[in-house]
Design a protein around this motif. Sequence first.
Motif, short mmCIF file in Angstrom:
data_model
loop_
_atom_site.label_atom_id
_atom_site.label_comp_id
_atom_site.label_asym_id
_atom_site.label_seq_id
_atom_site.Cartn_x
_atom_site.Cartn_y
_atom_site.Cartn_z
N GLU A 1 0.83 -1.21 0.00
CA GLU A 1 0.00 0.00 0.00
C GLU A 1 0.87 1.26 0.00
OE1 GLU A 1 -3.03 1.79 3.17
OE2 GLU A 1 -3.75 -0.07 2.23
N ARG A 2 1.94 1.24 0.78
CA ARG A 2 2.84 2.40 0.84
C ARG A 2 3.45 2.67 -0.54
NH1 ARG A 2 6.87 0.61 4.13
NH2 ARG A 2 5.37 0.50 5.82
N ALA A 3 3.93 1.61 -1.20
CA ALA A 3 4.52 1.76 -2.54
C ALA A 3 3.48 2.27 -3.53
CB ALA A 3 5.10 0.43 -3.01
N TYR A 4 2.28 1.71 -3.46
CA TYR A 4 1.21 2.12 -4.37
C TYR A 4 0.90 3.61 -4.23
CZ TYR A 4 -3.54 2.67 -6.13
OH TYR A 4 -4.67 3.13 -6.77
N ASN B 1 -2.67 0.98 -11.02
CA ASN B 1 -3.92 0.55 -10.38
C ASN B 1 -4.17 -0.94 -10.59
OD1 ASN B 1 -4.49 3.11 -9.39
ND2 ASN B 1 -5.78 3.66 -11.12
N GLU B 2 -3.95 -1.41 -11.81
CA GLU B 2 -4.14 -2.83 -12.11
C GLU B 2 -3.17 -3.68 -11.28
OE1 GLU B 2 -5.20 -6.51 -13.71
OE2 GLU B 2 -6.30 -4.62 -13.72
N THR C 1 -4.45 -6.30 -8.34
CA THR C 1 -4.10 -7.71 -8.51
C THR C 1 -3.34 -8.23 -7.30
OG1 THR C 1 -4.07 -7.52 -10.91
CG2 THR C 1 -2.83 -9.36 -9.96
N LEU C 2 -2.31 -7.52 -6.87
CA LEU C 2 -1.47 -8.00 -5.78
C LEU C 2 -2.15 -7.90 -4.42
CD1 LEU C 2 2.09 -6.77 -6.79
CD2 LEU C 2 0.88 -8.87 -7.41
N ASN C 3 -3.11 -7.00 -4.29
CA ASN C 3 -3.79 -6.82 -3.02
C ASN C 3 -4.87 -7.88 -2.78
OD1 ASN C 3 -3.96 -5.27 -0.61
ND2 ASN C 3 -5.87 -4.39 -1.36
N ASP C 4 -5.29 -8.56 -3.82
CA ASP C 4 -6.33 -9.58 -3.72
C ASP C 4 -5.69 -10.98 -3.81
OD1 ASP C 4 -8.26 -11.45 -5.53
OD2 ASP C 4 -9.43 -10.23 -4.13
N PRO C 5 -5.80 -11.79 -2.76
CA PRO C 5 -5.12 -13.09 -2.76
C PRO C 5 -5.50 -13.99 -3.95
CG PRO C 5 -5.92 -12.59 -0.57
CD PRO C 5 -6.48 -11.53 -1.48
N LEU C 6 -6.76 -14.00 -4.34
CA LEU C 6 -7.17 -14.84 -5.46
C LEU C 6 -6.55 -14.35 -6.77
CD1 LEU C 6 -8.85 -17.16 -6.60
CD2 LEU C 6 -10.81 -15.60 -6.69
N ARG C 7 -6.64 -13.07 -7.01
CA ARG C 7 -6.05 -12.51 -8.24
C ARG C 7 -4.53 -12.65 -8.23
NH1 ARG C 7 -8.50 -6.75 -9.72
NH2 ARG C 7 -7.05 -7.08 -11.43
N ARG C 8 -3.92 -12.47 -7.04
CA ARG C 8 -2.47 -12.61 -6.92
C ARG C 8 -2.03 -14.03 -7.25
NH1 ARG C 8 -1.92 -10.52 -2.06
NH2 ARG C 8 -1.95 -12.44 -0.89
N ALA C 9 -2.76 -15.02 -6.75
CA ALA C 9 -2.43 -16.42 -7.01
C ALA C 9 -2.54 -16.72 -8.51
CB ALA C 9 -3.35 -17.33 -6.22
N ALA C 10 -3.64 -16.27 -9.12
CA ALA C 10 -3.82 -16.51 -10.55
C ALA C 10 -2.72 -15.82 -11.36
CB ALA C 10 -5.20 -16.02 -10.99
N TYR C 11 -2.33 -14.62 -10.93
CA TYR C 11 -1.28 -13.87 -11.63
C TYR C 11 0.07 -14.59 -11.52
CZ TYR C 11 1.58 -9.94 -13.17
OH TYR C 11 2.48 -9.14 -13.85
#
Length: 190
Positions: free
Chosen positions: A40-43, A74-75, A79-89
Amino acid sequence: VCHRTLFCTTCTAVQGPGCVDHFTRLGQPRDFEVDTVALERAYFDLQRRLHPDRFARRTPKERALSQQQAVALNEAYETLNDPLRRAAYLLTLAGRSVDIHGTASVADPMLLMEMMELREQLAMAETAEQVGKVAAKADEEVLHCQCEMSKAFAHDDLDKAGHLTTRMKYLTKLAEEARARKARMKRLVP
């Protein structure tokens, strides 16, 4: 965070987003486990530097590039903030494909049976409390999936990570549906 992907090191003009993966874009290690505070800090730091208002007096090209960078940022964050999207990525980066948005049929008979049983429990639930129990069970299983996924990625067990990602997708959807149904039931109670 590697700012060379954002700005020219000579003239500091904003650059196009390029082909940088989400982890690199946000200066995070490529891992399922993410330090959400650092993420979050980096974002927010990068968002502040790339905000289109900072480029209002720049050339149209720089304004367009800042907008492209902001969209890519933003994308990456979402993606990285959501565990499901992060795993798929992560699986995609490893050359594996997991459909977390579609409704592809479940090939695993055990997973299919588990989801059918949970859906039946939800369909049979008559009170908001019963529906809440189904949602809580699904949420508990989502957390269990995340723990197991972390181990699978740490051991480079992509088959297991892929299976868990698919399971988590269906559990997450079930939990969301149960919470929505519970909210509707509570609104109907006088």
